[in-house]
Structures are given as structure tokens and as C-alpha cells.
Write an enzyme that holds these catalytic residues in place. Structure first.
Site, mmCIF file in Angstrom:
data_model
loop_
_atom_site.group_PDB
_atom_site.id
_atom_site.type_symbol
_atom_site.label_atom_id
_atom_site.label_comp_id
_atom_site.label_asym_id
_atom_site.label_seq_id
_atom_site.Cartn_x
_atom_site.Cartn_y
_atom_site.Cartn_z
ATOM 1 C CE LYS A 1 -4.527 -1.079 1.891
ATOM 2 N NZ LYS A 1 -5.453 -0.807 2.998
ATOM 3 C CG ASP B 1 -8.894 1.469 2.976
ATOM 4 O OD1 ASP B 1 -9.711 0.738 2.379
ATOM 5 O OD2 ASP B 1 -7.704 1.164 3.150
#
Lengths: 297, 155
Positions: free
Chosen positions: A82, A118
Site C-alpha cells: 500500500k 478506505d
């Protein structure tokens, strides 16, 4: 073709111009993303498939080849890539840069762009509780990437500030900024939780404590759990649906208890919208996941 | 704070791409005279209110493709913040825009023409978004952008 693609090299050799999407990470065998994204593609009448690509750290060099394939349309990114992925992208959404993590890649005319959906997932999960959260501190348990996304979401929810609770708050404070997305951050330890919870409007567990198969574990002890009364409690975990932490919260008469399933679905919905501009079937995806997870128990 | 909601009879991706570059804002926002790109995240806005020139620099803080576009002011003599949210309607064939725009001085209270400008910003935003929708739906918004690009290339 199976959802799970273990042989990345073979996929790169075989895949023609057929549109494809995917999630890359390690491990990804447990990922439910292929299930809901393939359902969304089908629901919208779009061609192509969504795969899970198991890419360990040592195979990161393959990522460029994967994204450069003519059929590439979009990719979700999960642990451990990520942060590292940001280095190979042409542009990154400022909010994703602040969070320090990209979980979605899109192929645009001017190159590969990275986003963090997210944050959107947290906002959408907590939106209905916003009135209970606004103006009060929010306690975030954990200090990883999910915790940063949770903090960033608090701006839209108008929480007063975030308190990031970790086992080593001094170390956390050294590696974190003092604010994310203009949300001020304080750092504290688990020992301070009782006093922190007296003020808080929201507490979010972003640690993996309580995740399947260790479902009896909780990030907070039984004595501290009584202070969850009157607070909105969220767990980023969705397997099991009701974690030990959420059971404690319910027993303590928390204002609301929310599991990680809506967050997972809404982050997927935002990714899908980035790639296709189409509506993601949120209710249908939630139902699919509920059935799938119940069957796995 | 001004907030307006409008629906456009065009796909989400097209609407988003027409609204995610502040340099195009003066094409439909009558309260903004000029926007110059400093870099991919930073833009300089200019306008004149009651004969006084206002200039401010903004940073894009959130650009979630097809979902949200937001910016804040980092310096200047007028503090502008904006958020545009995009929602797909009818399976992405139509789009809802939620546009929030806030103006305030950095110090003290707004007075005179500036106060009027701020007080009427909601009403103005509605007119501007209707003009944007009409131009986008009939194809003239894109033409304006293309003409402008050619002019810039000629220079």
C-alpha cells in the site's frame, strides 16, 4: 477462470486484451474482493473479470508489467504494497498521500493514478452516526494504515480531534504527523482508555485483534469495556460479524455497534466508481458477503 | 457557506472530468475571473469585488475520481474552500453534483461589497451550476475548453 491467480507470470503471458481488474497483495487468498467486484461488473453489464494476484514483496517488479497490460482497467492494493506502490504511480490523490497509503489504482490518459478509498469506506459506515460523533474526540485503537484512514475520515464526520491509542504511543507520535486531513491527533496508551472514553463520541478498532480465527480476543479489557456506554463503537474487522470488542460494546450499552462489513463494501464501491463511473450494487454485495461469510463459519 | 445540488443528464465520468480542473471554473463561475495552475495540486485564483482585487492560492486536498473533489486556500486575501461531490444516478448515465463553496476573510468580518459577495454566493452558485449544466449538456462547455486550449497553444 478462478478468481485466485497464483501464477502471476502465467497470467501476464496468457492474458490478451480482455479487460481485467484485480487486487494485489500477499496474502490475498482470503480476499472477498473478487466475489463482490465480479458481481458488480455483471450487474452493470460490463465485460472483464476481477482477479486476486498474490504478489509477495520479492515479486514487486512484476507489478509494472501487470499494470501495463492492454486489458488493465483497475487494481486494488493491499498489504504489503500500500505504501510502496506510490513510488511507481504517475499521480496520487493528495488525501492518499496524507494517509500514506494507496489502495486503488486507475489507468488514466496521463498515466497511473493512486487513491485511498478506505477513508470513504469509514465515512460511509459512520455517516448515520455523525450527529453522535460531531464535536467530540474520537478514539482510534491501533496505529497502522487503517488507523490513518480512520483519522482522515473524521474531518467529514466533524469529530473534534482524534486520539490514537497504541502500545507504544511515544514511538507512534514520532512516526505520525500531528494532523491528517486537518484532523488534529493526540497520542496515548491503553492505560488511559477509561478517561479517554469518558469524553469520546466514537471509538474505532483498527487493530487485527479479534479477527478470525482468534475471535475471543479484544483490544480492550473487561474493566475498560464498561466505559463504552453511550459511545458509537466500530470495528474494522468483518470476520466475524460481531467481534469480541463489539460484544463488549453491546453489553456496555454502546450507542451503536458497527462492524467492518459496510466499510469493506463502501471502499470497494468507491474503487469501482473510480474505474467504471458506474453504480456499485452495495446492498447486493453486502448480501453476497453475508452469505459467503456465514458459510465459512 | 453555499451549497447547491444539481442533476446533469450526462454520465458520471464526463461530469467529473469537466469539474476536476479549477482552471475551468471561470468558464461558469461568474464570481471568479481567472485561475492559473501553479502545479498539479496548486492553483491561483483571482477576482475583483467592489473594485478591489482578491487573489488566493489553493491546494487540492482530495481528488477521489468520480466521487469527490476538494480544495482549501493556503494563502491570499480571501479564504475559499470548496467540495464537489459526484453521485451516479440511473446506473451512471446521469449525475448528481453537490457543490459546497465557502468564502470568508482571513481576518475579521466581511464588510461592504465583500459581504454582499459572500451573502449572495449561494444564489450565485445556483445560477452558475445551471449554466454549467446547460453548457455541458448541449456540448458548448467542451467547445469553450477546446477553443481556450488552442488559444493557449497559439501563444
Amino acid at each position: 477462470m478462478d478468481n485466485l491467480v497464483t501464477d502471476l507470470a502465467a497470467f501476464i503471458r496468457q492474458q490478451g486484451k480482455e479487460p481485467f481488474y484485480g487486487v494485489m497483495g500477499n496474502p490475498v487468498a482470503q480476499s472477498k474482493s473478487p466475489l463482490i467486484h465480479n458481481a458488480a461488473l455483471k450487474a452493470n453489464g460490463l465485460s472483464g473479470s476481477y482477479y486476486a494476484f498474490e504478489i509477495p514483496q520479492k515479486s514487486f517488479a512484476f507489478v509494472g508489467q501487470l499494470l501495463s497490460m492492454p486489458g488493465f482497467r483497475g487494481m486494488n492494493v493491499t498489504i504489503p504494497h500500500k505504501s510502496r506502490i506510490i513510488d511507481i504511480l504517475d499521480s496520487t490523490d493528495p488525501l492518499a498521500l496524507e494517509v500514506g497509503a494507496v489502495n486503488t489504482i486507475a489507468a488514466l490518459r496521463n498515466g497511473f493514478a493512486g487513491y485511498n478509498t478506505d477513508v470513504h469506506g469509514f465515512v460511509e459506515t459512520l455517516r448515520n452516526s455523525a450527529l453522535l460523533i460531531a464535536g467530540r474526540p474520537a478514539v482510534i485503537l491501533g496505529s497502522g494504515g487503517a488507523a490513518r484512514a480512520a483519522v482522515a475520515s473524521l474531518r467529514e464526520l466533524k469529530a473534534d480531534h482524534a486520539v490514537v491509542v497504541s502500545r507504544k504511543p511515544v514511538d507512534t507520535a514520532r512516526s505520525w504527523p500531528s494532523a491528517i486531513n486537518r484532523v488534529r491527533i493526540r497520542f496515548d496508551s491503553y492505560a488511559s482508555l477509561p478517561s479517554l472514553l469518558r469524553e469520546a463520541g466514537l471509538v474505532i478498532n483498527t487493530t487485527p485483534v479479534g479477527m478470525f480465527p482468534k475471535t475471543h480476543a479484544s483490544p480492550i479489557d473487561a474493566g475498560t469495556a464498561q466505559f463504552l456506554k453511550g459511545i458509537v463503537c466500530m470495528d474494522a474487522i468483518y470476520n466475524p460479524f460481531q467481534t469480541q470488542f463489539l460484544k463488549q460494546a453491546e453489553f456496555a450499552k454502546a450507542k451503536a455497534t458497527l462492524n467492518g462489513l459496510p466499510m469493506f463494501v463502501h471502499q470497494a464501491a468507491a474503487s469501482f466508481r473510480i474505474w467504471t463511473g458506474k453504480r456499485f450494487p452495495v446492498a447486493e454485495a453486502t448480501e453476497l458477503l453475508e452469505v459467503e461469510l456465514k458459510n465459512n463459519i | 457557506m453555499a451549497h447547491q445540488r444539481i442533476e446533469v443528464n450526462l454520465p458520471l465520468a464526463k461530469v467529473y472530468e469537466s469539474l476536476n480542473s479549477p482552471v475551468d471554473f471561470p468558464r461558469f463561475m461568474t464570481g471568479i475571473e481567472e485561475v492559473n495552475k501553479i502545479n498539479s495540486q496548486t492553483f491561483e485564483f483571482k477576482t475583483t469585488i467592489g473594485g478591489e482585487e482578491y487573489k488566493w492560492t489553493t491546494n487540492i486536498i482530495d481528488d477521489l475520481r468520480n466521487t469527490r473533489f476538494a480544495w482549501i486556500t493556503i494563502n491570499g486575501n480571501l479564504n475559499q474552500t470548496g467540495t464537489i461531490r459526484f453521485t451516479p444516478l440511473d446506473n451512471g448515465t446521469r449525475t448528481r453534483i453537490d457543490f459546497t463553496l465557502d468564502y470568508r476573510p482571513f481576518f475579521g468580518e466581511a464588510e461592504g461589497e465583500l459581504k454582499t459577495f459572500i451573502d449572495t454566493s449561494e444564489e450565485q452558485l445556483q445560477k452558475d451550476l445551471e449554466a454549467f449544466r446547460d453548457a455541458l449538456e448541449n456540448g458548448t462547455f467542451k467547445e469553450q475548453t477546446e477553443v481556450s486550449d488552442k488559444e493557449q497553444a497559439a501563444v
